[in-house]
Design an enzyme around this catalytic site. Structure first.
Site: not given
Length: 531
Positions: A66-67, A197, A249
């Site tokens: 993912n990211d 985060r 995020e």
């Protein structure tokens, strides 16, 4: 008959054009058949030949991704780290995967960079090269590459604690090949915020300090440091700004010059899940000013970097050459990311894009366009200066390589519908409504859509008030399982996953008004994994 040299030349040119494409009329509808010099084959490479495997987008060799993380340029190499789970094709204990490139297009897979440890899983973060060795972790002759990331302690989360996310540091003295965790981790403790985060770090040349931005639930926090290890809280932003339909995020902050002016503004990116304009995950941006400690904006409306459903958690490169601001996003959406119909691997990245800032009607717009390096992959297979389209008629282009192509043309700012289809009766519909000033993508019948209820549930519609020109430049890029659309040089951008049961081989262009398709070019895009 006697042929002169001139006659022979004309016949030769005509024959060449006839081989390239043929055009005929069928009941007042025009049909163009493009005879590609080489049909894209599903087994054109020894690797990465599975169904839906992207041919020129980055994807992991296997398992879950993912990211994008830790994007930094150093010594002629673009480093791409990413959230990675090496044991399954669904999300699991996070590592940092690693890949490198010299051109942002061709990638080399590297060994896993960061593994979970006793402090937790390795969530998203960023990387810098500490050229002046402010951290003392290397030397000036061998400056350290420093990664700052989020630790996620699963035991703490399961125990009901709220401080289970902290920020950690790792460093590399061999240009990112091997990494060592800092013995004093975590470098930023958590005072009790459940979502704390995704730190983005950069060197601020105005203040001669390191800046860090992270997200804390529903807002961003800014920190400063002299050495990348000891951080001081500076400010927060966003509790009353932007979209708040989900958790914030993956922030990023950078400065851009406004096109055709001497003005400079700061751009703050913040991803959010859920709460995007077409459902699920998306990335918003704020235009404002930043003094090294405080970010301020007068922006009232929520702005999105991409209005499709599959561009999330994107961030930009540190230290890219020539002051380019280069962006990569995760090409998926948490609504259905774990269920997409792929095997062996799951997820891909968007094409790398260059960001620019423009002012339209006294409104700042963040534009994004594919990096120019992609152009070297093109082989033009259709080029026409003008194609006339009569009202309520159809212009059909038959082309076997649509699912690996670059399509560009200009049309009047009138109604226009594009339908990509195949012999399996799949259809992907792109529609611009000039009166309503809306752009829509309909993937309800685009192929396999039933793996998750939200994927093919609705037509994705976007209001496009910033299209104020008499014509619209369309730039469309299709890969085996994606479409990326850029209108008017990236004023609007749309990224969507698609899973056609067979590759699309037909493009139908329609309008209920007389239209002109100008300067249309269709190019095959060479795969980056071919041997």
């Amino acid at each position: 008959m006697k042929f002169t040299s001139k006659t022979l030349l004309i016949l030769l040119l005509f024959g060449t054009l006839k081989l390239l494409f043929s055009c005929k009329k069928e009941e007042n509808n025009a049909v163009i058949t493009v005879n590609s010099s080489e049909k894209i084959k599903s087994d054109s490479s020894k690797i990465f030949k599975e169904p839906f495997r992207p041919q020129f987008h980055f994807s992991p060799e296997k398992k879950w991704m993912n990211d994008p993380n830790g994007m930094v340029y150093y010594k002629g190499i673009y480093h791409l780290f990413y959230q990675y789970y090496p044991n399954d094709i669904v999300w699991g204990p996070m590592h940092w995967g690693h890949a490198t490139s010299t051109d942002l297009i061709h990638w080399k897979h590297k060994k896993i960079a960061l593994f979970p440890d006793k402090l937790g899983l390795i969530f998203s973060g960023s990387a810098v090269v500490d050229l002046n060795n402010t951290s003392g972790l290397g030397t000036k002759e061998t400056p350290p590459m420093v990664a700052i990331y989020t630790y996620h302690n699963m035991e703490g989360e399961k125990a009901g604690k709220t401080n289970f996310q902290t920020q950690g540091l790792a460093y590399s003295l061999d240009d990112g090949n091997t990494w060592e965790k800092y013995k004093g981790n975590p470098i930023i403790e958590n005072s009790g915020l459940k979502d704390f985060r995704d730190p983005k770090v950069f060197w601020n040349t105005k203040t001669n300090l390191w800046n860090l931005v992270l997200v804390a639930g529903d807002h961003a926090q800014f920190y400063t440091s002299k050495n990348l290890i000891n951080w001081t809280f500076a400010s927060e932003f966003g509790k009353n700004n932007g979209a708040h339909g989900g958790v914030w995020e993956c922030p990023d902050i950078f400065k851009l010059k406004v096109a055709n002016s001497n003005e400079e503004k700061w751009v703050l990116l913040v991803s959010i899940n859920p709460g995007a304009p077409n459902g699920g995950s998306g990335t918003q941006y704020f235009i404002g000013d930043f003094d090294g400690k405080n970010f301020q904006t007068t922006q009232k409306e929520t702005k999105w970097i991409d209005y499709g459903t599959d561009n999330y958690a994107g961030v930009t490169y540190n230290d890219a050459p020539n002051d380019r601001r280069l962006f990569i996003g995760w090409m998926s959406n948490w609504q259905y990311a774990r269920n997409t119909p792929t095997k062996n691997w799951r997820s891909a990245m968007t094409l790398p894009r260059e960001l620019a800032l423009e002012k339209l009607n006294n409104n700042y717009i963040l534009k994004s366009t594919p990096v120019e390096e992609l152009n070297k992959q093109f082989t033009t297979e259709l080029s026409k200066n003008l194609l006339s389209l009569n009202a309520n008629h159809t212009l059909t282009i038959n082309y076997d390589n649509i699912n690996q192509s670059n399509i560009k043309f200009e049309a009047y700012s009138k109604n226009l519908k594009l339908v990509f289809s195949n012999d399996a009766k799949d259809s992907l519909v792109i529609d611009y409504d000039a009166k309503q000033k809306t752009f829509s993508i309909d993937r309800r019948h685009s192929g396999i859509v039933n793996f998750e209820a939200n994927f093919g549930k609705e037509i994705h519609k976007t209001s496009t008030p910033n299209i104020i020109s008499k014509t619209i430049n369309y730039h469309i890029i299709l890969d085996w399982s994606s479409i990326e659309i850029f209108l008017n040089d990236g004023i609007y951008t749309f990224t969507e996953q698609i899973f056609p049961k067979k590759p699309y081989n037909k493009l139908s262009i329609q309008s209920n008004e007389n239209q002109e398709i100008k300067n249309i070019k269709i190019a095959k895009i060479k795969g980056i994994w071919q041997d």
